[in-house]
Design an enzyme around this catalytic site. Structure first.
Site, PDB file in Angstrom:
ATOM      1  N   ASN A  25      -3.671   6.121  -0.596  1.00 30.16           N
ATOM      2  CA  ASN A  25      -3.113   6.254   0.751  1.00 30.16           C
ATOM      3  C   ASN A  25      -2.350   7.552   0.970  1.00 30.16           C
ATOM      4  O   ASN A  25      -2.202   8.002   2.102  1.00 30.16           O
ATOM      5  CB  ASN A  25      -2.228   5.053   1.078  1.00 30.16           C
ATOM      6  CG  ASN A  25      -3.070   3.834   1.377  1.00 30.16           C
ATOM      7  OD1 ASN A  25      -4.221   3.960   1.784  1.00 30.16           O
ATOM      8  ND2 ASN A  25      -2.525   2.659   1.164  1.00 30.16           N
TER       9      ASN A  25
ATOM     10  N   HIS B  90      -2.767  -2.820  -6.169  1.00 29.88           N
ATOM     11  CA  HIS B  90      -3.167  -2.467  -4.803  1.00 29.88           C
ATOM     12  C   HIS B  90      -4.690  -2.483  -4.633  1.00 29.88           C
ATOM     13  O   HIS B  90      -5.395  -1.595  -5.107  1.00 29.88           O
ATOM     14  CB  HIS B  90      -2.587  -1.077  -4.453  1.00 29.88           C
ATOM     15  CG  HIS B  90      -2.927  -0.629  -3.075  1.00 29.88           C
ATOM     16  ND1 HIS B  90      -3.191   0.675  -2.736  1.00 29.88           N
ATOM     17  CD2 HIS B  90      -3.069  -1.345  -1.925  1.00 29.88           C
ATOM     18  CE1 HIS B  90      -3.465   0.754  -1.461  1.00 29.88           C
ATOM     19  NE2 HIS B  90      -3.408  -0.448  -0.945  1.00 29.88           N
TER      20      HIS B  90
ATOM     21  N   SER C  86       0.819  -1.210   0.000  1.00 30.95           N
ATOM     22  CA  SER C  86       0.000   0.000   0.000  1.00 30.95           C
ATOM     23  C   SER C  86       0.852   1.258   0.000  1.00 30.95           C
ATOM     24  O   SER C  86       0.313   2.351   0.027  1.00 30.95           O
ATOM     25  CB  SER C  86      -0.921  -0.014   1.220  1.00 30.95           C
ATOM     26  OG  SER C  86      -0.223  -0.417   2.368  1.00 30.95           O
TER      27      SER C  86
ATOM     28  N   GLU D  50      -5.567  -0.009  -7.516  1.00 30.51           N
ATOM     29  CA  GLU D  50      -4.548   0.889  -8.063  1.00 30.51           C
ATOM     30  C   GLU D  50      -3.500   0.045  -8.768  1.00 30.51           C
ATOM     31  O   GLU D  50      -3.038  -0.955  -8.200  1.00 30.51           O
ATOM     32  CB  GLU D  50      -3.848   1.663  -6.945  1.00 30.51           C
ATOM     33  CG  GLU D  50      -4.624   2.831  -6.410  1.00 30.51           C
ATOM     34  CD  GLU D  50      -3.851   3.577  -5.328  1.00 30.51           C
ATOM     35  OE1 GLU D  50      -3.650   4.787  -5.489  1.00 30.51           O
ATOM     36  OE2 GLU D  50      -3.468   2.958  -4.320  1.00 30.51           O
TER      37      GLU D  50
END
Ligand code: CAA
Length: 289
Positions: free
Chosen positions: A188, A138, A117, A150
């Site tokens: 993130n 991800h 992540s 992602e």
């Protein structure tokens, strides 16, 4: 692509295995011990049953998905995979050790992906024997519910690898968003500093746990308040991502809140440890502050 290997049967690995099996792929689920794999398989079984009871899938689809899942305690079994997705702990040394151990058993054509992540895809790729067949894929938690994946290319990722990963996401019915290989990517980079800021708001006494979560749920229409979400993601994961942002971007705006550090040091990691910003030991979560 017919067979997917998943390394890590925790929250993310079991979710990825779940959606792959449901999409018709054979799944080999690997972890450091059989107990961890069995626990992951039990989670998948429970979540598939949940989808049957809410009419998202049929019982026949649940049954077929379970049939496609195989426990693979022996890493040699991953040699049968067309693609392996590593979803181990968010720790660079752990991931590198895994690649070192499994690369020799992977089929030459196999793609190796990481569900990291936040960690640099280019740096992780350099620890493998196939940087051109390596990329970041991800998924978001809970994987069976969240629409997005992602996709992150390392500097060496080739076009065929990227297209194959995109094709897998299409097969899983997921939407994709492409991120450049910078610390914590897109989701993130935005989400975890927001959570860290909510922890500062708590730390500075601006609001209580319940007050902050209510404010963001009702005031910004977030499905969960930031502190409940932090407990859901895992406070150790949130801290690890803040550290990657702080180290990688060298900006003080990414400094982890001392209260987050203290909770992690106490072993209060959120839902998975039974306690974080909420205590999960009763029927309803109770704020711990
Ligand atoms: N497997 C299958 N189905 C699941 C599930 C799972 N693990 N978890 C929830 N569901 C289903 C439920 O069965 C329910 O289905 P129905 O609507 O058909 O009944 C539906 O999802 C909603 O769940 P709940 O009713 O239990 O609860 P809710 O409405 O509060 O939704 C939630 C729960 C989906 C988690 C929602 O609160 C939410 O979207 N929260 C935010 C999640 C989020 O932000 N995730 C991203 C985290 S960041 C990340 O993952 C990146 C990273 O690297 C850290």
């Amino acid at each position: 692509m017919k067979t997917i290997g998943i390394i890590g049967a925790g929250q993310m690995g079991s979710g990825i295995a779940h959606v792959c099996a449901l999409a018709g792929l054979n799944v080999l689920l690997h972890d450091i011990n059989d107990e961890a794999i069995q626990s992951g398989l039990a989670t998948i079984s429970g979540n598939l049953a949940r989808q049957v009871s809410s009419d998202k899938i049929t019982d026949a689809e649940r049954h077929a998905a379970l049939e496609r899942l195989t426990a693979a305690p022996d890493p040699q079994a991953l040699g049968a995979a067309d693609m392996v997705i590593e979803a181990a702990t968010e720790n660079e040394a752990v991931k590198q050790a895994i690649y070192k151990a499994i690369c020799p058993v992977l089929a030459p054509h196999a793609i190796l992906a990481t569900n990291t992540s936040s960690i640099s895809i280019t740096r992780l790729a350099a620890a493998t024997d196939r940087p051109e067949k390596f990329l970041g894929v991800h998924f978001m938690n809970p994987v069976p519910v969240m629409q997005l994946v992602e996709l992150v290319r390392g500097i060496a990722t080739d076009a065929a690898t990227f297209e194959a990963a995109k094709g897998l996401c299409d097969k899983l019915g997921k939407e994709t968003s492409v991120s450049e290989d910078f610390p914590a990517f897109i989701v993130n980079r935005v989400l975890i500093p927001m959570i860290n800021e909510a922890i500062y708001v708590l730390y500075e006494g601006v609001g209580s746990v319940a007050g902050i979560d209510k404010a963001m749920k009702l005031g910004a229409n977030h499905p969960m308040g930031p502190l409940a979400l932090a407990d859901f993601i895992g406070l150790d994961v949130c801290l690890a991502i803040m550290q990657v942002l702080h180290d990688g971007l060298a900006d003080t705006k990414y400094r982890p809140c001392p209260l987050l550090v203290k909770y992690v040091e106490a072993g209060w990691l959120g839902r998975k440890s039974g306690k974080g910003f909420y205590d999960y030991s009763g029927d309803e979560p109770v704020p711990t502050r």
